[in-house]
Design a protein around this motif. Structure first.
Motif, mmCIF file in Angstrom:
data_model
loop_
_atom_site.group_PDB
_atom_site.id
_atom_site.type_symbol
_atom_site.label_atom_id
_atom_site.label_comp_id
_atom_site.label_asym_id
_atom_site.label_seq_id
_atom_site.Cartn_x
_atom_site.Cartn_y
_atom_site.Cartn_z
ATOM 1 N N THR A 8 0.819 -1.219 0.000
ATOM 2 C CA THR A 8 0.000 0.000 0.000
ATOM 3 C C THR A 8 0.853 1.269 0.000
ATOM 4 O O THR A 8 0.394 2.324 -0.424
ATOM 5 N N ASP A 9 2.107 1.159 0.459
ATOM 6 C CA ASP A 9 2.983 2.335 0.499
ATOM 7 C C ASP A 9 3.982 2.323 -0.654
ATOM 8 O O ASP A 9 5.079 2.885 -0.535
ATOM 9 N N ALA A 10 3.597 1.719 -1.774
ATOM 10 C CA ALA A 10 4.525 1.576 -2.914
ATOM 11 C C ALA A 10 5.081 2.930 -3.355
ATOM 12 O O ALA A 10 6.278 3.061 -3.633
ATOM 13 N N ARG A 11 4.230 3.937 -3.411
ATOM 14 C CA ARG A 11 4.682 5.248 -3.890
ATOM 15 C C ARG A 11 5.781 5.822 -2.981
ATOM 16 O O ARG A 11 6.825 6.283 -3.454
ATOM 17 N N GLU A 12 5.556 5.763 -1.672
ATOM 18 C CA GLU A 12 6.526 6.308 -0.718
ATOM 19 C C GLU A 12 7.809 5.471 -0.723
ATOM 20 O O GLU A 12 8.920 6.012 -0.666
ATOM 21 N N ASP A 15 10.280 8.422 -8.570
ATOM 22 C CA ASP A 15 9.090 9.176 -8.161
ATOM 23 C C ASP A 15 8.198 9.580 -9.337
ATOM 24 O O ASP A 15 7.200 10.272 -9.150
ATOM 25 N N GLY A 16 8.552 9.168 -10.544
ATOM 26 C CA GLY A 16 7.697 9.480 -11.687
ATOM 27 C C GLY A 16 7.924 10.850 -12.285
ATOM 28 O O GLY A 16 7.176 11.267 -13.169
ATOM 29 N N VAL A 32 3.173 -1.907 -11.553
ATOM 30 C CA VAL A 32 3.127 -1.070 -10.344
ATOM 31 C C VAL A 32 3.323 0.392 -10.721
ATOM 32 O O VAL A 32 2.563 1.271 -10.289
ATOM 33 N N GLY A 33 4.320 0.663 -11.571
ATOM 34 C CA GLY A 33 4.556 2.038 -12.008
ATOM 35 C C GLY A 33 3.343 2.625 -12.707
ATOM 36 O O GLY A 33 2.947 3.768 -12.460
ATOM 37 N N SER A 88 0.237 1.725 -12.306
ATOM 38 C CA SER A 88 -0.845 1.922 -11.330
ATOM 39 C C SER A 88 -0.640 3.194 -10.508
ATOM 40 O O SER A 88 -1.597 3.767 -9.987
ATOM 41 N N LEU A 89 0.621 3.648 -10.407
ATOM 42 C CA LEU A 89 0.929 4.881 -9.674
ATOM 43 C C LEU A 89 0.891 6.114 -10.574
ATOM 44 O O LEU A 89 1.145 7.224 -10.131
ATOM 45 N N PHE A 130 2.913 6.642 -13.142
ATOM 46 C CA PHE A 130 4.248 7.015 -13.618
ATOM 47 C C PHE A 130 4.336 6.864 -15.132
ATOM 48 O O PHE A 130 3.723 5.962 -15.705
#
Length: 270
Positions: free
Chosen positions: A209-213, A221-222, A242-243, A245-246, A248
């Motif tokens: 759940t904290d993939a971005r951080e 960080d995209g 994953v990227g 989904s964020l 990026f």
């Protein structure tokens, strides 16, 4: 939930009521024995090898258009089909299928978060029935905006600092201690984040759940375009997912280390 509202990352409880929609097709890339032992009702089994060219030295490259056409016709893909991919190993092969769909310009797809681990963990029904679908006659082409990059393109951009390389291999492969090609090490400037670090073993291998951080602490960080790779674009298919989904700007290098590490003129750090 309407089919048009299905999110990219789909939870098992969200998928269960969608199974009766004929536009929704679950494709399971688990091992054949795990698929036969029990799959999501109506899910088609697809051997992951179908998604790889399989030719050395870079077996992870895309199969031919002819082969891709055969595969997607066989699973009944039409422009209206919403594909939900799952596997039994945390998302690598499911991600590879979804990346391939994006490469051919098919944008209707989702990942079952945690795959079969999460489906079974939620106590949802399994089936051992044979599943067959009516083949389609879809025409396959590579999309102009396909999220992929090749070795030459990476080399040309190494000095421009507008491309970030996300190496999804193990730390030993990244350092060169474990060499699975003629050369060991990594692409200059690449950031190492092993694909398994993005899975949460406490939550049936769902994306953490904290993939971005977590990625931001590593410097991913995209803010720049990201190119992700591993040895054969299997592990990096999950990191691509994953990227994506964020949000990026992420592409994948399907040649991966099996190509880069075997080319005579590619620079390597270790």
């Amino acid at each position: 939930m309407e089919v048009s509202d299905i999110p990219l990352i789909l939870e098992p409880e969200q998928l269960a009521p969608l199974l009766e929609h004929e536009e929704v097709r679950v494709v399971d890339l688990s091992s054949p024995q795990n698929y036969l032992a029990g799959h999501i009702p109506g899910a088609l089994g697809l051997p992951f090898q179908a998604l790889l060219a399989g030719t050395p030295p870079a077996p992870g490259k895309l199969p031919s258009i002819e082969r891709l056409t055969q595969i997607f016709r066989a699973i009944g893909l039409t422009p209206d089909t919403h594909i939900v991919a799952c596997d039994d190993e945390g998302g690598g092969w499911a991600g590879r299928l979804l990346w391939t769909l994006e490469v051919i310009g098919h944008k209707k797809y989702s990942y079952l978060n945690g795959g079969m681990h999460a489906w079974k963990g939620a106590g949802l029904p399994l089936s051992t029935d044979d599943v067959s679908v009516t083949p389609s006659d879809i025409e396959i082409t590579i999309a102009a905006d396909a999220p992929m990059i090749d070795a030459d393109q990476i080399q040309q951009r190494l000095d421009s600092h507008d491309l970030q390389i996300w190496d999804a291999r193990s730390p030993g492969e990244y350092s060169g201690e474990k060499a699975l090609a003629m050369k060991g090490g990594h692409i200059p400037g690449a950031i190492n984040c092993d694909w398994t670090q993005l899975m949460d073993p406490q939550r049936d291998l769902r994306i953490r759940t904290d993939a971005r951080e977590f990625l931001a602490k590593l410097g991913i960080d995209g803010n720049k375009q990201i190119a992700t790779h591993c040895q054969s674009h299997h592990r990096s298919a999950f990191t691509w997912l994953v990227g994506k989904s964020l949000g990026f700007p992420i592409v994948a290098y399907p040649g991966s280390w099996s190509e880069w590490g075997n080319l005579p003129d590619t620079p390597v750090e270790n």
